[in-house]
Design a protein around this motif. Structure first.
Motif, PDB file in Angstrom:
ATOM      1  N   ILE A  74       0.828  -1.203   0.000  1.00  0.00           N
ATOM      2  CA  ILE A  74       0.000   0.000   0.000  1.00  0.00           C
ATOM      3  C   ILE A  74       0.868   1.261   0.000  1.00  0.00           C
ATOM      4  N   LYS A  75       2.072   1.162   0.562  1.00  0.00           N
ATOM      5  CA  LYS A  75       2.980   2.312   0.519  1.00  0.00           C
ATOM      6  C   LYS A  75       3.370   2.636  -0.919  1.00  0.00           C
ATOM      7  N   TYR A  76       3.793   1.619  -1.673  1.00  0.00           N
ATOM      8  CA  TYR A  76       4.172   1.849  -3.064  1.00  0.00           C
ATOM      9  C   TYR A  76       2.971   2.233  -3.917  1.00  0.00           C
ATOM     10  N   ALA A  77       1.804   1.723  -3.573  1.00  0.00           N
ATOM     11  CA  ALA A  77       0.596   2.098  -4.312  1.00  0.00           C
ATOM     12  C   ALA A  77       0.334   3.597  -4.183  1.00  0.00           C
ATOM     13  N   PHE A  78       0.458   4.123  -2.977  1.00  0.00           N
ATOM     14  CA  PHE A  78       0.245   5.551  -2.766  1.00  0.00           C
ATOM     15  C   PHE A  78       1.358   6.382  -3.401  1.00  0.00           C
ATOM     16  N   GLU A  79       2.596   5.876  -3.365  1.00  0.00           N
ATOM     17  CA  GLU A  79       3.706   6.627  -3.946  1.00  0.00           C
ATOM     18  C   GLU A  79       3.614   6.668  -5.470  1.00  0.00           C
ATOM     19  N   TRP A  80       3.194   5.576  -6.076  1.00  0.00           N
ATOM     20  CA  TRP A  80       3.164   5.495  -7.539  1.00  0.00           C
ATOM     21  C   TRP A  80       1.914   6.125  -8.148  1.00  0.00           C
ATOM     22  N   PHE A  81       0.763   5.938  -7.475  1.00  0.00           N
ATOM     23  CA  PHE A  81      -0.507   6.331  -8.088  1.00  0.00           C
ATOM     24  C   PHE A  81      -1.262   7.399  -7.308  1.00  0.00           C
ATOM     25  N   GLY A  82      -0.672   7.936  -6.262  1.00  0.00           N
ATOM     26  CA  GLY A  82      -1.341   8.976  -5.497  1.00  0.00           C
ATOM     27  C   GLY A  82      -2.141   8.410  -4.341  1.00  0.00           C
ATOM     28  N   VAL A  83      -2.436   9.271  -3.389  1.00  0.00           N
ATOM     29  CA  VAL A  83      -3.160   8.855  -2.191  1.00  0.00           C
ATOM     30  C   VAL A  83      -4.655   8.850  -2.487  1.00  0.00           C
ATOM     31  N   SER A  84      -5.169   7.705  -2.848  1.00  0.00           N
ATOM     32  CA  SER A  84      -6.588   7.545  -3.122  1.00  0.00           C
ATOM     33  C   SER A  84      -6.917   6.062  -3.051  1.00  0.00           C
ATOM     34  N   TRP A  85      -8.211   5.748  -2.987  1.00  0.00           N
ATOM     35  CA  TRP A  85      -8.633   4.353  -2.974  1.00  0.00           C
ATOM     36  C   TRP A  85      -8.281   3.661  -4.288  1.00  0.00           C
ATOM     37  N   ASP A  86      -8.350   4.396  -5.391  1.00  0.00           N
ATOM     38  CA  ASP A  86      -8.030   3.811  -6.689  1.00  0.00           C
ATOM     39  C   ASP A  86      -6.572   3.382  -6.777  1.00  0.00           C
ATOM     40  N   ALA A  87      -5.702   3.986  -5.975  1.00  0.00           N
ATOM     41  CA  ALA A  87      -4.280   3.636  -6.036  1.00  0.00           C
ATOM     42  C   ALA A  87      -4.062   2.164  -5.706  1.00  0.00           C
ATOM     43  N   ASN A  88      -4.747   1.670  -4.695  1.00  0.00           N
ATOM     44  CA  ASN A  88      -4.570   0.263  -4.340  1.00  0.00           C
ATOM     45  C   ASN A  88      -5.213  -0.651  -5.383  1.00  0.00           C
ATOM     46  N   LEU A  89      -6.215  -0.151  -6.115  1.00  0.00           N
ATOM     47  CA  LEU A  89      -6.801  -0.939  -7.201  1.00  0.00           C
ATOM     48  C   LEU A  89      -5.820  -1.063  -8.364  1.00  0.00           C
ATOM     49  N   TYR A  90      -5.151   0.054  -8.699  1.00  0.00           N
ATOM     50  CA  TYR A  90      -4.149   0.016  -9.764  1.00  0.00           C
ATOM     51  C   TYR A  90      -2.998  -0.925  -9.383  1.00  0.00           C
ATOM     52  N   PHE A  91      -2.572  -0.851  -8.131  1.00  0.00           N
ATOM     53  CA  PHE A  91      -1.485  -1.712  -7.676  1.00  0.00           C
ATOM     54  C   PHE A  91      -1.915  -3.172  -7.696  1.00  0.00           C
ATOM     55  N   SER A  92      -3.148  -3.456  -7.294  1.00  0.00           N
ATOM     56  CA  SER A  92      -3.656  -4.831  -7.317  1.00  0.00           C
ATOM     57  C   SER A  92      -3.738  -5.374  -8.734  1.00  0.00           C
ATOM     58  N   ALA A  93      -4.160  -4.511  -9.673  1.00  0.00           N
ATOM     59  CA  ALA A  93      -4.227  -4.930 -11.076  1.00  0.00           C
ATOM     60  C   ALA A  93      -2.839  -5.236 -11.618  1.00  0.00           C
TER      61      ALA A  93
END
Length: 232
Positions: free
Chosen positions: A89-108
């Motif tokens: 979740i740390k890299y998800a927020f760093e790469w895609f911004g602090v939002s709920w969608d960030a963890n969706l992009y990282f999961s995909a």
């Protein structure tokens, strides 16, 4: 009549599969892999926006936001999350911004990478390309697509499957550098995930390799003894 129909279908299936394999091209494989990866990206992003479990999933957001503020898990705040989950979740927020969608992009992204990883491992294990693709896709559906967001249960199950396949490949191709890299990377990632799943998976993989190694040693010793007898 039912028996006759079943017999005809049984005979026709191998013939149809042979016909299909003769006409299958590498371009079709790459196209199918690209299509599956596209689906693995689109489905979690779309479906992951329709669910949010309030307090339970707030663990995900809280851990990511604290790390964005510079806090270190297990040092600056108490958490029972596995390290791999916090890093995700740390890299998800760093790469895609602090939002709920960030963890969706990282999961995909995680689903696509692990799908291709498992496909590659199963092909190296002499499984057919279509069968390897179907099995890898089924594993992703059973784990990642049932939740459609970054969580410590589904991600650990996927990495456990990757590690098990890496162990199987390492048992037969231990001198291959890509095989060794797959084993080490999967072992490292799995060791950072949920302990009650990762621990059992790692222990099982180690036991599997020990058993196979002992058999190889027995075979080598038998060959050495037989050659020694012949020379004597």
């Amino acid at each position: 009549r039912d028996y006759k129909v079943t017999g005809v279908q049984t005979c026709a299936l191998p013939i149809s599969m042979q016909w299909f394999r003769r006409r299958w091209r590498d371009a079709y494989t790459y196209g199918a892999l690209l299509g599956v990866c596209g689906f693995l990206c689109a489905f979690p992003i779309h479906e992951g926006r329709w669910q949010y479990g309030a307090w339970d999933f707030n663990i995900l957001i809280d851990a990511g936001w604290r790390q964005m503020l510079g806090q270190v898990p297990f040092v600056d705040f108490v958490t029972t999350n596995p390290p791999g989950f916090n890093l995700g979740i740390k890299y998800a927020f760093e790469w895609f911004g602090v939002s709920w969608d960030a963890n969706l992009y990282f999961s995909a992204l995680f689903a696509c990478v692990t799908f291709l990883w498992m496909y590659w491992l199963m092909v190296r294990l002499s499984l057919g390309r279509l069968a390897a693709m179907a099995v890898a896709f089924a594993i992703e559906c059973a784990a990642m697509l049932t939740l459609c967001f970054w969580w410590y249960n589904n991600s650990t199950l996927i990495l456990a499957a990757v590690f098990f396949l890496s162990c199987l490949l390492y048992a037969t191709q231990s001198r291959s550098i890509p095989t060794q890299a797959s084993y080490l990377v999967s072992l490292t990632l799995l060791s950072l995930m949920k302990p009650n799943i990762a621990g059992v998976s790692i222990a099982g993989g180690v036991v599997l390799l020990l058993v196979v190694t002992e058999r190889k040693i027995d075979r080598k010793s038998t060959r050495l003894n037989s050659s020694h007898l012949v020379i004597s």
